[in-house]
Design a protein around this motif. Structure first.
Motif, PDB file in Angstrom:
ATOM      1  N   ALA A   2       0.819  -1.214   0.000  1.00  0.00           N
ATOM      2  CA  ALA A   2       0.000   0.000   0.000  1.00  0.00           C
ATOM      3  C   ALA A   2       0.856   1.268   0.000  1.00  0.00           C
ATOM      4  O   ALA A   2       0.450   2.288  -0.542  1.00  0.00           O
ATOM      5  CB  ALA A   2      -0.934   0.000   1.193  1.00  0.00           C
ATOM      6  N   GLU A   3       2.033   1.202   0.577  1.00  0.00           N
ATOM      7  CA  GLU A   3       2.915   2.358   0.597  1.00  0.00           C
ATOM      8  C   GLU A   3       3.482   2.643  -0.790  1.00  0.00           C
ATOM      9  O   GLU A   3       3.583   3.781  -1.213  1.00  0.00           O
ATOM     10  CB  GLU A   3       4.057   2.103   1.586  1.00  0.00           C
ATOM     11  CG  GLU A   3       4.700   3.367   2.077  1.00  0.00           C
ATOM     12  CD  GLU A   3       5.644   3.094   3.218  1.00  0.00           C
ATOM     13  OE1 GLU A   3       6.864   3.295   3.019  1.00  0.00           O
ATOM     14  OE2 GLU A   3       5.178   2.679   4.293  1.00  0.00           O
ATOM     15  N   GLY A   7      -3.846   3.276  -2.864  1.00  0.00           N
ATOM     16  CA  GLY A   7      -5.171   3.263  -3.462  1.00  0.00           C
ATOM     17  C   GLY A   7      -6.086   2.377  -2.640  1.00  0.00           C
ATOM     18  O   GLY A   7      -5.699   1.872  -1.579  1.00  0.00           O
ATOM     19  N   HIS A   8      -7.286   2.171  -3.154  1.00  0.00           N
ATOM     20  CA  HIS A   8      -8.272   1.385  -2.422  1.00  0.00           C
ATOM     21  C   HIS A   8      -9.053   0.449  -3.336  1.00  0.00           C
ATOM     22  O   HIS A   8     -10.147   0.031  -2.987  1.00  0.00           O
ATOM     23  CB  HIS A   8      -9.246   2.329  -1.701  1.00  0.00           C
ATOM     24  CG  HIS A   8      -8.578   3.191  -0.684  1.00  0.00           C
ATOM     25  ND1 HIS A   8      -8.275   2.740   0.571  1.00  0.00           N
ATOM     26  CD2 HIS A   8      -8.136   4.461  -0.754  1.00  0.00           C
ATOM     27  CE1 HIS A   8      -7.683   3.702   1.243  1.00  0.00           C
ATOM     28  NE2 HIS A   8      -7.578   4.758   0.453  1.00  0.00           N
ATOM     29  N   ALA A  19      -4.010  -7.614   6.042  1.00  0.00           N
ATOM     30  CA  ALA A  19      -4.773  -7.283   4.838  1.00  0.00           C
ATOM     31  C   ALA A  19      -4.606  -5.788   4.598  1.00  0.00           C
ATOM     32  O   ALA A  19      -4.450  -5.011   5.537  1.00  0.00           O
ATOM     33  CB  ALA A  19      -6.237  -7.638   5.015  1.00  0.00           C
ATOM     34  N   VAL A  20      -4.607  -5.402   3.339  1.00  0.00           N
ATOM     35  CA  VAL A  20      -4.419  -4.001   2.992  1.00  0.00           C
ATOM     36  C   VAL A  20      -5.185  -3.708   1.707  1.00  0.00           C
ATOM     37  O   VAL A  20      -5.367  -4.593   0.875  1.00  0.00           O
ATOM     38  CB  VAL A  20      -2.914  -3.678   2.838  1.00  0.00           C
ATOM     39  CG1 VAL A  20      -2.307  -4.384   1.649  1.00  0.00           C
ATOM     40  CG2 VAL A  20      -2.670  -2.193   2.774  1.00  0.00           C
ATOM     41  N   GLU A  74       2.252  -6.792 -12.342  1.00  0.00           N
ATOM     42  CA  GLU A  74       3.052  -5.612 -12.691  1.00  0.00           C
ATOM     43  C   GLU A  74       3.597  -4.876 -11.462  1.00  0.00           C
ATOM     44  O   GLU A  74       4.466  -4.022 -11.579  1.00  0.00           O
ATOM     45  CB  GLU A  74       2.237  -4.654 -13.558  1.00  0.00           C
ATOM     46  CG  GLU A  74       1.057  -4.027 -12.839  1.00  0.00           C
ATOM     47  CD  GLU A  74       0.205  -3.177 -13.761  1.00  0.00           C
ATOM     48  OE1 GLU A  74       0.508  -1.974 -13.896  1.00  0.00           O
ATOM     49  OE2 GLU A  74      -0.746  -3.726 -14.336  1.00  0.00           O
ATOM     50  N   PHE A  75       3.112  -5.222 -10.272  1.00  0.00           N
ATOM     51  CA  PHE A  75       3.542  -4.553  -9.043  1.00  0.00           C
ATOM     52  C   PHE A  75       4.552  -5.372  -8.233  1.00  0.00           C
ATOM     53  O   PHE A  75       5.022  -4.919  -7.191  1.00  0.00           O
ATOM     54  CB  PHE A  75       2.331  -4.254  -8.160  1.00  0.00           C
ATOM     55  CG  PHE A  75       1.276  -3.446  -8.867  1.00  0.00           C
ATOM     56  CD1 PHE A  75       1.469  -2.101  -9.110  1.00  0.00           C
ATOM     57  CD2 PHE A  75       0.104  -4.038  -9.291  1.00  0.00           C
ATOM     58  CE1 PHE A  75       0.505  -1.353  -9.758  1.00  0.00           C
ATOM     59  CE2 PHE A  75      -0.870  -3.304  -9.946  1.00  0.00           C
ATOM     60  CZ  PHE A  75      -0.665  -1.949 -10.187  1.00  0.00           C
ATOM     61  N   LEU A  76       4.848  -6.571  -8.687  1.00  0.00           N
ATOM     62  CA  LEU A  76       5.723  -7.488  -7.942  1.00  0.00           C
ATOM     63  C   LEU A  76       6.917  -7.898  -8.788  1.00  0.00           C
ATOM     64  O   LEU A  76       6.795  -7.997 -10.001  1.00  0.00           O
ATOM     65  CB  LEU A  76       4.933  -8.733  -7.520  1.00  0.00           C
ATOM     66  CG  LEU A  76       3.768  -8.434  -6.571  1.00  0.00           C
ATOM     67  CD1 LEU A  76       2.815  -9.602  -6.513  1.00  0.00           C
ATOM     68  CD2 LEU A  76       4.285  -8.092  -5.192  1.00  0.00           C
ATOM     69  N   PRO A  77       8.074  -8.167  -8.212  1.00  0.00           N
ATOM     70  CA  PRO A  77       8.389  -8.179  -6.785  1.00  0.00           C
ATOM     71  C   PRO A  77       8.515  -6.760  -6.236  1.00  0.00           C
ATOM     72  O   PRO A  77       8.762  -5.805  -6.971  1.00  0.00           O
ATOM     73  CB  PRO A  77       9.716  -8.911  -6.702  1.00  0.00           C
ATOM     74  CG  PRO A  77      10.357  -8.709  -8.032  1.00  0.00           C
ATOM     75  CD  PRO A  77       9.220  -8.581  -9.022  1.00  0.00           C
TER      76      PRO A  77
END
Length: 87
Positions: A2-3, A7-8, A19-20, A74-77
């Motif tokens: 989340a950092e 977003g949500h 959980a986030v 697309e956000f990992l690693p």
């Protein structure tokens, strides 16, 4: 997560770890969110440090993902080898 990707629009659940809500998009307020990703802690850690790809986790059913924004490849690693080597 989340950092780095605020977003949500997606709720990422790692039972017993946390959980986030993250990723830009429509904000979720009540009830079950439309975009949910859930996995075991070992899977999450493997994805975060690059020991496992999103595709590998999907192939071996280590991830439960629902919703049009629930593909997080697309956000990992989150961490690369140089970052991990410093630790």
């Amino acid at each position: 997560m989340a950092e780095r990707h605020p977003g949500h629009s997606v709720e990422i659940r790692v039972p017993f770890a946390g959980a986030v809500q993250a990723i830009e998009g429509p904000k979720h307020r009540r009830g079950t969110p439309p975009n949910v990703v859930e996995m075991k802690t070992a899977t999450w850690l493997g994805l975060c440090i690059g020991e496992m790809t999103w595709e590998q986790a999907e192939d071996d059913a280590s991830i439960s993902a629902s919703g049009i924004r629930a593909d997080l490849h697309e956000f990992l690693p989150l961490f690369n080898a140089a970052t991990l080597a410093r630790w």
